[in-house]
Design a protein around this motif. Structure first.
Motif, short mmCIF file in Angstrom:
data_model
loop_
_atom_site.label_atom_id
_atom_site.label_comp_id
_atom_site.label_asym_id
_atom_site.label_seq_id
_atom_site.Cartn_x
_atom_site.Cartn_y
_atom_site.Cartn_z
N ARG A 3 13.30 -10.31 4.03
CA ARG A 3 12.99 -11.72 4.28
C ARG A 3 11.48 -11.98 4.20
NH1 ARG A 3 16.42 -12.45 8.26
NH2 ARG A 3 14.98 -11.77 9.89
N LEU A 4 10.69 -11.07 4.80
CA LEU A 4 9.23 -11.21 4.76
C LEU A 4 8.72 -11.14 3.32
CD1 LEU A 4 7.64 -9.15 7.70
CD2 LEU A 4 7.31 -11.58 7.19
N PHE A 5 9.22 -10.17 2.57
CA PHE A 5 8.75 -9.95 1.20
C PHE A 5 9.06 -11.17 0.33
CE2 PHE A 5 7.00 -5.79 0.47
CZ PHE A 5 6.51 -5.88 -0.83
N LYS A 6 10.25 -11.69 0.47
CA LYS A 6 10.64 -12.86 -0.33
C LYS A 6 9.76 -14.05 0.01
CE LYS A 6 13.58 -14.66 -3.30
NZ LYS A 6 13.70 -14.17 -4.68
N LEU A 37 0.83 -1.20 0.00
CA LEU A 37 0.00 0.00 0.00
C LEU A 37 0.86 1.26 0.00
CD1 LEU A 37 -2.72 -1.15 2.54
CD2 LEU A 37 -3.11 -0.64 0.13
N LEU A 38 1.95 1.24 0.75
CA LEU A 38 2.86 2.38 0.77
C LEU A 38 3.54 2.56 -0.58
CD1 LEU A 38 4.41 1.84 4.32
CD2 LEU A 38 3.11 3.85 3.59
N MET A 39 3.88 1.46 -1.22
CA MET A 39 4.47 1.56 -2.56
C MET A 39 3.51 2.24 -3.53
SD MET A 39 6.11 -2.25 -2.97
CE MET A 39 7.46 -2.83 -1.92
N GLU A 40 2.22 1.88 -3.45
CA GLU A 40 1.23 2.48 -4.34
C GLU A 40 1.05 3.96 -4.05
OE1 GLU A 40 -2.09 -0.03 -3.64
OE2 GLU A 40 -1.43 -1.56 -5.07
N GLN A 41 1.09 4.33 -2.78
CA GLN A 41 0.94 5.74 -2.42
C GLN A 41 2.10 6.57 -2.93
OE1 GLN A 41 0.24 6.21 1.85
NE2 GLN A 41 -0.67 4.19 1.85
N HIS A 42 3.29 6.00 -2.94
CA HIS A 42 4.49 6.75 -3.30
C HIS A 42 5.00 6.34 -4.68
CE1 HIS A 42 4.31 7.12 1.11
NE2 HIS A 42 4.91 8.27 0.92
N VAL A 43 4.07 6.02 -5.57
CA VAL A 43 4.47 5.52 -6.88
C VAL A 43 5.27 6.56 -7.66
CG1 VAL A 43 2.37 6.25 -8.10
CG2 VAL A 43 3.61 4.24 -8.89
N GLY A 44 5.05 7.85 -7.40
CA GLY A 44 5.78 8.90 -8.12
C GLY A 44 7.16 9.16 -7.57
N ALA A 79 11.90 -9.49 -4.22
CA ALA A 79 12.48 -8.50 -3.33
C ALA A 79 11.59 -7.25 -3.32
CB ALA A 79 13.89 -8.13 -3.79
N PRO A 80 11.60 -6.45 -2.25
CA PRO A 80 10.76 -5.25 -2.21
C PRO A 80 10.98 -4.32 -3.39
CG PRO A 80 11.69 -5.69 -0.05
CD PRO A 80 12.35 -6.65 -1.00
N GLN A 81 12.25 -4.11 -3.78
CA GLN A 81 12.53 -3.19 -4.88
C GLN A 81 11.92 -3.70 -6.20
OE1 GLN A 81 14.71 -4.60 -2.78
NE2 GLN A 81 16.47 -3.27 -2.34
#
Length: 364
Positions: free
Chosen positions: A270-273, A242-249, A279-281
Motif C-alpha cells: 500500500r505504501l509503495f503504490k 535502498l535494500l533493493m539496490e543492495q540485493h540487486v543480485g 508495486a514493490p516487485q
C-alpha cells in the motif's frame, strides 16, 4: 594553545574522571564535514556558554606521527599527539573519506585500532573509516553501517562479509562497543547519540540548536536517497529501495523486504503504490534493469555476467526484460549509447544512474 589550557581549575584526576575522552584518528583524504560535524557537537556539548572548554568531554586528534593529514578538500589537520603517547580513551573515532585516492590506513594505524579493541574503548567508524575497522579485524560479529554510495565497494573489498550484518539503509548503527556511521551530516547525529549515553538530553539539544539542527536523526532513519524520489517520500519506502539496490543480485521476496522494514506485506504494498505508483516487485525489477543498463556502458562484462550480477536467470531472460524496458536488446544498447539516440527515456534512465552512482565504475 594547548587544549588542556582551556580546562577549569581542578585536579587532573577529578577532571579525567568527569570527562568522556575521545581520540580521533583522521585517515588520508578524510571528509572534512564528517570530522567537523562530529567534533563540533562534542565542543558545544562540553561546556556552558560560549567558551568551548572540554569540561564534560575532551577530544584529541591522534596519529602515527605529528605530520599533517590532508582532507579530501585540501585542508590539513595536524595531530595533537601520537598513538604511543596518547592516554586511554573512552571512544576511538576513525574518520575516513575518499577510497580511491592514495594510501589508506597505515599498518601502525591498524595496529592502534586493534590495541584499542582490547581495551574498554568503544570504536567508532565514520564514513569510510568503517573500512579501516574492517581491515583491522575488529568488526566480526557486529552489524556494520556503510553509506549506500560505498556499499558495493565494501562488498568487493571484503567478499567474506556477512551481508545480513551489513546495513546501508540507515544513518548509523550502534552495536555495543562498535558504532558505525554512513558519514557526512550523519556524523552530527551519531555524536549526539553517543553523548546522550552520558549527558542530559537538554545539553545535547542545546548543542544541536546552536548548529541550527532542528533535531537529531535516529540511527534507524533512512539515508538520503539518490535523485528520483520526491523529498516527501515515506522513510520506509526510501529504505525499501535502498535494500533493493543492495540485493540487486538476489532479489528479496516481498515477505523478506517487509520483515526487514517491520511492516506487513499489505502495508508495504500500500505504501509503495501510494508513493511510487508501482508495486514493490515492479520497482525492484526496474532497479535491476537500471543497474544492468549502467553495467553495459561502464564495464566490459558480458551480458551473461551482467544478467547474473543483476538477478536474472540468464542472458536470454535479461534480454527479454531489457527490450521491454528500453526498446532494444542489451548489446545494441551498449553499442548505441552515446552515439545514437535509442530513445529519450533510455538515455535519461542511464544518465540518472550515472549521476546516482558515479563511483561505481571504480568498484567493478
Amino acid at each position: 594553545m594547548n587544549p588542556a589550557d582551556l580546562l577549569p581549575a581542578q585536579s587532573p584526576d577529578t577532571a579525567s574522571k568527569q570527562r568522556i575522552r575521545f581520540g580521533i584518528v583522521l585517515l588520508p583524504n578524510f571528509t572534512l564535514t564528517a570530522f567537523s560535524g562530529f567534533v563540533d557537537l562534542l565542543r558545544l556539548s562540553a561546556d556552558e556558554g560560549d567558551f568551548s572548554k572540554p569540561v564534560r568531554c575532551s577530544w584529541s586528534v591522534i596519529g602515527e606521527t605529528l605530520a599533517p593529514v590532508r582532507a579530501s578538500c585540501g585542508i590539513q589537520i595536524t595531530p595533537w599527539e601520537t598513538f604511543e603517547k596518547a592516554e586511554p580513551f573512552d571512544y576511538v573515532v576513525v574518520v575516513g573519506g575518499l577510497l580511491h585516492s592514495g594510501a589508506g590506513a597505515s599498518d601502525a594505524t591498524l595496529q592502534f585500532i586493534r590495541r584499542a579493541a582490547t581495551t574498554d574503548a568503544t570504536l567508532v567508524g565514520i564514513c569510510t573509516g568503517v573500512f579501516s575497522l574492517m581491515r583491522a579485524g575488529v568488526l566480526d560479529g557486529y552489524r556494520i553501517c556503510v553509506s549506500w554510495f560505498h556499499y558495493w565497494d565494501f562488498v568487493e573489498r571484503f567478499p567474506g562479509v556477512n551481508e545480513e550484518m551489513l546495513v546501508a539503509d540507515r544513518l548509523f548503527v550502534m552495536d555495543h562497543r562498535r558504532i558505525t556511521c554512513s558519514g557526512g551530516r550523519a556524523s552530527i547525529d551519531v555524536a549526539a547519540a553517543i553523548l546522550l549515553r552520558h549527558f542530559e538530553a537538554a545539553t545535547v539539544q542545546k548543542a544541536l540548536r546552536i548548529l541550527l539542527v532542528d533535531d537529531m536523526q535516529k540511527g534507524n532513519a533512512p539515508q538520503p536517497h539518490p535523485p528520483g524520489l520526491a523529498p516527501a517520500t515515506h522513510p520506509k519506502v526510501k529504505r525499501a529501495i535502498l535494500l533493493m539496490e543492495q540485493h540487486v543480485g538476489r532479489s528479496l521476496t516481498l515477505d523478506e523486504l517487509a520483515h526487514k522494514l517491520d511492516l506487513s506485506t499489505r502495508q508495504l504494498e500500500r505504501l509503495f503504490k501510494a508513493e511510487t505508483g508501482k508495486a514493490p516487485q515492479a520497482y525492484a525489477k526496474q532497479v535491476r534493469l537500471r543497474t544492468a543498463a549502467w553495467l553495459l556502458t561502464s564495464s566490459d562484462k558480458t551480458v551473461a555476467d551482467i544478467a547474473s550480477s543483476c538477478g536474472f536467470s540468464d542472458a536470454s531472460h535479461l534480454g527479454r526484460e531489457f527490450r521491454k524496458q528500453f526498446g532494444l536488446p542489451p548489446m545494441m544498447y551498449r553499442e548505441q549509447r552515446g552515439t545514437a539516440a535509442p530513445g529519450v527515456e533510455t538515455l535519461e534512465l542511464a544518465a540518472d544512474f550515472d549521476e546516482t552512482f558515479p563511483g561505481r565504475a571504480q568498484a567493478i
